[in-house]
Design a protein around this motif. Sequence first.
Motif, PDB file in Angstrom:
ATOM      1  N   GLY A 107     -44.645 -52.711  33.288  1.00 51.51           N
ATOM      2  CA  GLY A 107     -44.047 -51.884  34.342  1.00 51.51           C
ATOM      3  C   GLY A 107     -45.046 -50.940  34.974  1.00 51.51           C
ATOM      4  N   ALA A 108     -45.972 -50.399  34.173  1.00 51.68           N
ATOM      5  CA  ALA A 108     -46.998 -49.511  34.719  1.00 51.68           C
ATOM      6  C   ALA A 108     -47.928 -50.265  35.660  1.00 51.68           C
ATOM      7  CB  ALA A 108     -47.791 -48.870  33.579  1.00 51.68           C
ATOM      8  N   VAL A 109     -48.285 -51.495  35.311  1.00 50.65           N
ATOM      9  CA  VAL A 109     -49.142 -52.297  36.188  1.00 50.65           C
ATOM     10  C   VAL A 109     -48.405 -52.616  37.489  1.00 50.65           C
ATOM     11  CG1 VAL A 109     -50.263 -54.552  36.440  1.00 50.65           C
ATOM     12  CG2 VAL A 109     -50.504 -53.261  34.306  1.00 50.65           C
ATOM     13  N   ILE A 110     -47.150 -53.011  37.379  1.00 49.42           N
ATOM     14  CA  ILE A 110     -46.366 -53.332  38.578  1.00 49.42           C
ATOM     15  C   ILE A 110     -46.189 -52.083  39.446  1.00 49.42           C
ATOM     16  CG2 ILE A 110     -44.067 -54.033  39.386  1.00 49.42           C
ATOM     17  CD1 ILE A 110     -43.981 -55.923  36.934  1.00 49.42           C
TER      18      ILE A 110
ATOM     19  N   LEU B 193     -44.326 -43.164  38.766  1.00 49.16           N
ATOM     20  CA  LEU B 193     -43.773 -43.972  37.683  1.00 49.16           C
ATOM     21  C   LEU B 193     -44.829 -44.480  36.709  1.00 49.16           C
ATOM     22  CD1 LEU B 193     -41.295 -45.253  36.414  1.00 49.16           C
ATOM     23  CD2 LEU B 193     -41.570 -47.192  37.962  1.00 49.16           C
ATOM     24  N   TRP B 194     -45.966 -44.932  37.193  1.00 44.20           N
ATOM     25  CA  TRP B 194     -46.925 -45.556  36.290  1.00 44.20           C
ATOM     26  C   TRP B 194     -47.483 -44.593  35.251  1.00 44.20           C
ATOM     27  CZ3 TRP B 194     -51.976 -44.212  35.786  1.00 44.20           C
ATOM     28  CH2 TRP B 194     -52.586 -43.523  36.831  1.00 44.20           C
ATOM     29  N   PRO B 195     -47.743 -43.303  35.565  1.00 44.09           N
ATOM     30  CA  PRO B 195     -48.210 -42.414  34.484  1.00 44.09           C
ATOM     31  C   PRO B 195     -47.154 -42.191  33.394  1.00 44.09           C
ATOM     32  CG  PRO B 195     -48.683 -41.435  36.621  1.00 44.09           C
ATOM     33  CD  PRO B 195     -47.811 -42.615  36.861  1.00 44.09           C
ATOM     34  N   VAL B 196     -45.889 -42.155  33.793  1.00 41.99           N
ATOM     35  CA  VAL B 196     -44.808 -41.978  32.812  1.00 41.99           C
ATOM     36  C   VAL B 196     -44.747 -43.185  31.884  1.00 41.99           C
ATOM     37  CG1 VAL B 196     -42.310 -41.766  32.558  1.00 41.99           C
ATOM     38  CG2 VAL B 196     -43.486 -40.473  34.341  1.00 41.99           C
ATOM     39  N   LEU B 197     -44.866 -44.374  32.460  1.00 47.48           N
ATOM     40  CA  LEU B 197     -44.826 -45.583  31.644  1.00 47.48           C
ATOM     41  C   LEU B 197     -46.046 -45.699  30.735  1.00 47.48           C
ATOM     42  CD1 LEU B 197     -43.403 -48.089  34.282  1.00 47.48           C
ATOM     43  CD2 LEU B 197     -42.215 -47.085  32.319  1.00 47.48           C
TER      44      LEU B 197
END
Length: 108
Positions: free
Chosen positions: A42-45, A54-58
């Motif tokens: 999910g972070a890559v997407i 969103l990506w730092p949270v994931l």
Amino acid sequence: MARAHDQPIRITTAAQSRQVDIAHRQRRYVMAMGIRTLCFIGAVIAGVNHVVWLWPVLILAAIFLPYIAVVMANAANTKGATEMDLLDTPYHANELHNDPEPHREDRG
């Protein structure tokens, strides 16, 4: 020969077998690691689609999930550890302790 204790043995306080406990811990660990993998994907997407928040949270979730998974996997089943512990008898058989007030302290 009459039993020394008139209280019935409570089977509901018995702990699970070791194999069942280990299998349960392994399932929890695998589920947590699966969620961690989904967080990385999910972070890559999210990074590719420029979802900046969103990506730092994931990534943080994926970093801390292994610690949480190990703590959950090492959590022992304490269902059998109550005041009704097994005692050794002179006949080499375990017997439940019958203490009517196990948590009462003597005060003098």
